[in-house]
Scaffold this motif. Structure first.
Motif, PDB file in Angstrom:
ATOM      1  N   GLU A 164     -33.899 -15.631 -26.334  1.00 33.68           N
ATOM      2  CA  GLU A 164     -34.600 -16.891 -26.570  1.00 33.68           C
ATOM      3  C   GLU A 164     -34.330 -17.858 -25.424  1.00 33.68           C
ATOM      4  O   GLU A 164     -33.311 -17.753 -24.735  1.00 33.68           O
ATOM      5  CB  GLU A 164     -34.170 -17.493 -27.912  1.00 33.68           C
ATOM      6  N   SER A 165     -35.245 -18.783 -25.223  1.00 37.44           N
ATOM      7  CA  SER A 165     -35.137 -19.761 -24.134  1.00 37.44           C
ATOM      8  C   SER A 165     -34.673 -21.103 -24.667  1.00 37.44           C
ATOM      9  O   SER A 165     -34.711 -21.365 -25.871  1.00 37.44           O
ATOM     10  CB  SER A 165     -36.498 -19.926 -23.440  1.00 37.44           C
ATOM     11  N   SER A 166     -34.267 -21.974 -23.764  1.00 39.22           N
ATOM     12  CA  SER A 166     -33.695 -23.259 -24.164  1.00 39.22           C
ATOM     13  C   SER A 166     -34.718 -24.150 -24.871  1.00 39.22           C
ATOM     14  O   SER A 166     -34.359 -24.908 -25.773  1.00 39.22           O
ATOM     15  CB  SER A 166     -33.147 -23.995 -22.936  1.00 39.22           C
ATOM     16  N   HIS A 167     -35.998 -24.066 -24.498  1.00 38.01           N
ATOM     17  CA  HIS A 167     -36.976 -24.973 -25.107  1.00 38.01           C
ATOM     18  C   HIS A 167     -37.472 -24.480 -26.465  1.00 38.01           C
ATOM     19  O   HIS A 167     -38.278 -25.169 -27.098  1.00 38.01           O
ATOM     20  CB  HIS A 167     -38.160 -25.224 -24.154  1.00 38.01           C
ATOM     21  N   ARG A 168     -36.979 -23.308 -26.923  1.00 38.43           N
ATOM     22  CA  ARG A 168     -37.383 -22.848 -28.252  1.00 38.43           C
ATOM     23  C   ARG A 168     -36.211 -22.531 -29.175  1.00 38.43           C
ATOM     24  O   ARG A 168     -36.427 -22.215 -30.348  1.00 38.43           O
ATOM     25  CB  ARG A 168     -38.281 -21.610 -28.140  1.00 38.43           C
ATOM     26  N   ILE A 169     -34.989 -22.616 -28.675  1.00 39.61           N
ATOM     27  CA  ILE A 169     -33.856 -22.156 -29.476  1.00 39.61           C
ATOM     28  C   ILE A 169     -33.690 -22.964 -30.758  1.00 39.61           C
ATOM     29  O   ILE A 169     -33.407 -22.420 -31.826  1.00 39.61           O
ATOM     30  CB  ILE A 169     -32.540 -22.159 -28.641  1.00 39.61           C
ATOM     31  N   GLN A 170     -33.868 -24.279 -30.700  1.00 38.33           N
ATOM     32  CA  GLN A 170     -33.702 -25.103 -31.895  1.00 38.33           C
ATOM     33  C   GLN A 170     -34.720 -24.732 -32.963  1.00 38.33           C
ATOM     34  O   GLN A 170     -34.380 -24.535 -34.136  1.00 38.33           O
ATOM     35  CB  GLN A 170     -33.842 -26.585 -31.540  1.00 38.33           C
ATOM     36  N   GLN A 171     -35.986 -24.625 -32.560  1.00 39.74           N
ATOM     37  CA  GLN A 171     -37.027 -24.265 -33.523  1.00 39.74           C
ATOM     38  C   GLN A 171     -36.807 -22.859 -34.069  1.00 39.74           C
ATOM     39  O   GLN A 171     -37.070 -22.590 -35.254  1.00 39.74           O
ATOM     40  CB  GLN A 171     -38.407 -24.362 -32.864  1.00 39.74           C
ATOM     41  N   CYS A 172     -36.306 -21.994 -33.215  1.00 36.89           N
ATOM     42  CA  CYS A 172     -36.051 -20.618 -33.638  1.00 36.89           C
ATOM     43  C   CYS A 172     -34.982 -20.571 -34.727  1.00 36.89           C
ATOM     44  O   CYS A 172     -35.137 -19.861 -35.727  1.00 36.89           O
ATOM     45  CB  CYS A 172     -35.620 -19.782 -32.434  1.00 36.89           C
ATOM     46  N   ILE A 173     -33.900 -21.315 -34.539  1.00 35.74           N
ATOM     47  CA  ILE A 173     -32.837 -21.346 -35.549  1.00 35.74           C
ATOM     48  C   ILE A 173     -33.355 -21.941 -36.849  1.00 35.74           C
ATOM     49  O   ILE A 173     -33.052 -21.453 -37.947  1.00 35.74           O
ATOM     50  CB  ILE A 173     -31.624 -22.147 -35.031  1.00 35.74           C
ATOM     51  N   ASP A 174     -34.174 -22.980 -36.740  1.00 32.60           N
ATOM     52  CA  ASP A 174     -34.777 -23.566 -37.944  1.00 32.60           C
ATOM     53  C   ASP A 174     -35.623 -22.531 -38.693  1.00 32.60           C
ATOM     54  O   ASP A 174     -35.600 -22.462 -39.927  1.00 32.60           O
ATOM     55  CB  ASP A 174     -35.645 -24.765 -37.566  1.00 32.60           C
ATOM     56  N   ASP A 175     -36.342 -21.718 -37.940  1.00 29.09           N
ATOM     57  CA  ASP A 175     -37.171 -20.679 -38.563  1.00 29.09           C
ATOM     58  C   ASP A 175     -36.304 -19.592 -39.204  1.00 29.09           C
ATOM     59  O   ASP A 175     -36.660 -19.049 -40.261  1.00 29.09           O
ATOM     60  CB  ASP A 175     -38.107 -20.055 -37.532  1.00 29.09           C
ATOM     61  N   LEU A 176     -35.179 -19.275 -38.586  1.00 30.84           N
ATOM     62  CA  LEU A 176     -34.261 -18.298 -39.182  1.00 30.84           C
ATOM     63  C   LEU A 176     -33.758 -18.802 -40.531  1.00 30.84           C
ATOM     64  O   LEU A 176     -33.700 -18.048 -41.511  1.00 30.84           O
ATOM     65  CB  LEU A 176     -33.079 -18.028 -38.246  1.00 30.84           C
ATOM     66  N   ILE A 207     -24.090 -22.611 -37.907  1.00 29.84           N
ATOM     67  CA  ILE A 207     -24.761 -22.630 -36.604  1.00 29.84           C
ATOM     68  C   ILE A 207     -25.592 -23.906 -36.452  1.00 29.84           C
ATOM     69  O   ILE A 207     -25.569 -24.566 -35.410  1.00 29.84           O
ATOM     70  CB  ILE A 207     -25.656 -21.388 -36.440  1.00 29.84           C
ATOM     71  N   VAL A 208     -26.307 -24.265 -37.498  1.00 32.32           N
ATOM     72  CA  VAL A 208     -27.119 -25.486 -37.477  1.00 32.32           C
ATOM     73  C   VAL A 208     -26.246 -26.702 -37.210  1.00 32.32           C
ATOM     74  O   VAL A 208     -26.596 -27.586 -36.417  1.00 32.32           O
ATOM     75  CB  VAL A 208     -27.885 -25.648 -38.806  1.00 32.32           C
ATOM     76  N   SER A 209     -25.085 -26.755 -37.851  1.00 29.25           N
ATOM     77  CA  SER A 209     -24.166 -27.877 -37.667  1.00 29.25           C
ATOM     78  C   SER A 209     -23.632 -27.939 -36.241  1.00 29.25           C
ATOM     79  O   SER A 209     -23.551 -29.012 -35.635  1.00 29.25           O
ATOM     80  CB  SER A 209     -23.006 -27.763 -38.661  1.00 29.25           C
ATOM     81  N   ILE A 210     -23.285 -26.782 -35.687  1.00 33.24           N
ATOM     82  CA  ILE A 210     -22.761 -26.730 -34.311  1.00 33.24           C
ATOM     83  C   ILE A 210     -23.808 -27.243 -33.329  1.00 33.24           C
ATOM     84  O   ILE A 210     -23.514 -28.060 -32.435  1.00 33.24           O
ATOM     85  CB  ILE A 210     -22.329 -25.295 -33.949  1.00 33.24           C
ATOM     86  N   LEU A 211     -25.038 -26.796 -33.474  1.00 30.69           N
ATOM     87  CA  LEU A 211     -26.100 -27.219 -32.563  1.00 30.69           C
ATOM     88  C   LEU A 211     -26.403 -28.710 -32.699  1.00 30.69           C
ATOM     89  O   LEU A 211     -26.695 -29.389 -31.711  1.00 30.69           O
ATOM     90  CB  LEU A 211     -27.365 -26.404 -32.818  1.00 30.69           C
ATOM     91  N   ALA A 212     -26.305 -29.209 -33.922  1.00 28.93           N
ATOM     92  CA  ALA A 212     -26.591 -30.628 -34.153  1.00 28.93           C
ATOM     93  C   ALA A 212     -25.533 -31.525 -33.525  1.00 28.93           C
ATOM     94  O   ALA A 212     -25.825 -32.658 -33.131  1.00 28.93           O
ATOM     95  CB  ALA A 212     -26.686 -30.893 -35.654  1.00 28.93           C
ATOM     96  N   ASN A 213     -24.312 -31.017 -33.422  1.00 30.17           N
ATOM     97  CA  ASN A 213     -23.202 -31.832 -32.918  1.00 30.17           C
ATOM     98  C   ASN A 213     -22.870 -31.585 -31.451  1.00 30.17           C
ATOM     99  O   ASN A 213     -21.976 -32.250 -30.909  1.00 30.17           O
ATOM    100  CB  ASN A 213     -21.954 -31.576 -33.766  1.00 30.17           C
ATOM    101  N   ASP A 214     -23.525 -30.637 -30.816  1.00 24.86           N
ATOM    102  CA  ASP A 214     -23.248 -30.350 -29.409  1.00 24.86           C
ATOM    103  C   ASP A 214     -24.544 -29.950 -28.721  1.00 24.86           C
ATOM    104  O   ASP A 214     -24.954 -28.790 -28.756  1.00 24.86           O
ATOM    105  CB  ASP A 214     -22.218 -29.221 -29.290  1.00 24.86           C
ATOM    106  N   SER A 215     -25.195 -30.909 -28.088  1.00 21.70           N
ATOM    107  CA  SER A 215     -26.496 -30.654 -27.457  1.00 21.70           C
ATOM    108  C   SER A 215     -26.388 -29.663 -26.304  1.00 21.70           C
ATOM    109  O   SER A 215     -27.390 -29.050 -25.907  1.00 21.70           O
ATOM    110  CB  SER A 215     -27.110 -31.965 -26.959  1.00 21.70           C
ATOM    111  N   ASN A 216     -25.184 -29.479 -25.744  1.00 18.72           N
ATOM    112  CA  ASN A 216     -25.009 -28.508 -24.664  1.00 18.72           C
ATOM    113  C   ASN A 216     -25.320 -27.093 -25.132  1.00 18.72           C
ATOM    114  O   ASN A 216     -25.688 -26.234 -24.325  1.00 18.72           O
ATOM    115  CB  ASN A 216     -23.581 -28.567 -24.122  1.00 18.72           C
ATOM    116  N   GLN A 217     -25.139 -26.860 -26.437  1.00 19.62           N
ATOM    117  CA  GLN A 217     -25.407 -25.530 -26.974  1.00 19.62           C
ATOM    118  C   GLN A 217     -26.892 -25.195 -27.036  1.00 19.62           C
ATOM    119  O   GLN A 217     -27.268 -24.086 -27.425  1.00 19.62           O
ATOM    120  CB  GLN A 217     -24.788 -25.398 -28.373  1.00 19.62           C
TER     121      GLN A 217
END
Length: 280
Positions: A164-176, A207-217
């Protein structure tokens, strides 16, 4: 194929850390007649680092079919060639399939020079079952297509993996989360072998919590690994004798024995004798 014909070497290159290239790969890239590269500018950076001076020829998704005739001619003239992608092992979600498939059908010699692969590197540190896994490449870019693909994999028992790429990873996790729920275990390997490499794992809710608290991820290139669905095992084992006792009053003896054998794996002849005894 005539032994005087050249060989196509499919050469793996680093996915980040340049020191991950093998000595055999460097020697091959130096010795062949020319190198087919996905992006000649990026490959030139690798060449400059290792002092490789060779002719680069572009080979990417948009010109691959047009290049085949030239490649066949070079090989027929006895010239050895190398095929590289921007990073990692060629043809693994990278260009080259049409060339290799065509040359293989025509009997040309094709030799792998193995090395780095983001897929295998990620699986090796994931802590998920890897005796069996399936690789999905990149999931569809459109949300509807992505959710449909995830839904189709929901019951997959093997570990499944995709890029997955950086511009879709957030949406991808939401879909998971939408398709699999909060508890399915996922491992995300980011920027493997590079300076900011990270590997995070846990149920999707974490995973959702980690991504929400660390934008570098959310930056970089990703390998996403999803734990396969646990196979539900029956907690109650039925013996052949038990099953026969249920079937014999309602079915012909031979049929009852046959069904019991197919269900339990026990010997059909022995079951038939048991069924006869029950009938008596």
């Amino acid at each position: 194929m005539n032994s005087q014909y050249g060989t196509l070497y499919v050469v793996a290159t680093p996915i980040g850390n340049l020191e991950d290239i093998s000595g055999r790969a460097i020697q091959t890239l130096k010795s062949v007649g020319r190198v087919l590269a996905e992006d000649t500018r990026r490959t030139q950076q690798l060449f400059s680092h290792f002092g490789i001076r060779n002719q680069l020829v572009s080979l990417h998704d948009h010109n691959e079919r047009q290049r085949v005739e030239n490649i066949e001619q070079w090989l027929s003239d006895g010239e050895d060639l190398a095929l590289v992608s921007d990073a990692g092992t060629p043809l693994i979600s990278d260009p080259g399939y049409h060339v290799v498939s065509t040359l293989r059908e025509k009997g040309f010699n094709i030799v792998p020079i193995p090395g780095a692969s983001a897929l295998i590197a990620a699986l090796s540190v994931a802590g998920l079952p890897t005796d069996r896994f399936c690789f999905e490449g990149f999931l569809p870019a459109k949300p509807s297509g992505r959710r449909k693909k995830i839904a189709s994999l929901k019951s997959e028992a093997r570990t499944w993996v995709f890029y997955e790429s950086s511009h879709r990873i957030q949406q991808c996790i939401d879909d998971l989360v939408s398709e699999l729920g909060d508890e399915r275990k996922v491992v995300i390997a980011r920027e493997l072998t590079k300076r900011f490499e990270t590997v995070i794992s846990g149920p999707l809710v974490e995973i959702v919590s980690i991504l929400a608290n660390d934008s570098n991820q959310l930056r970089g290139e990703f390998v996403v690994m999803v734990e396969g669905r646990a196979q539900e095992e029956s907690t109650q084992q039925v013996s052949g004798e038990q099953l026969l006792s249920l079937l014999v009053p309602h079915l012909p003896t031979k049929l009852a024995a046959q069904i019991t054998s197919e269900v339990t794996g026990e010997n059909k002849k022995a079951l038939y004798q048991q069924a006869l005894e029950m009938k008596r």
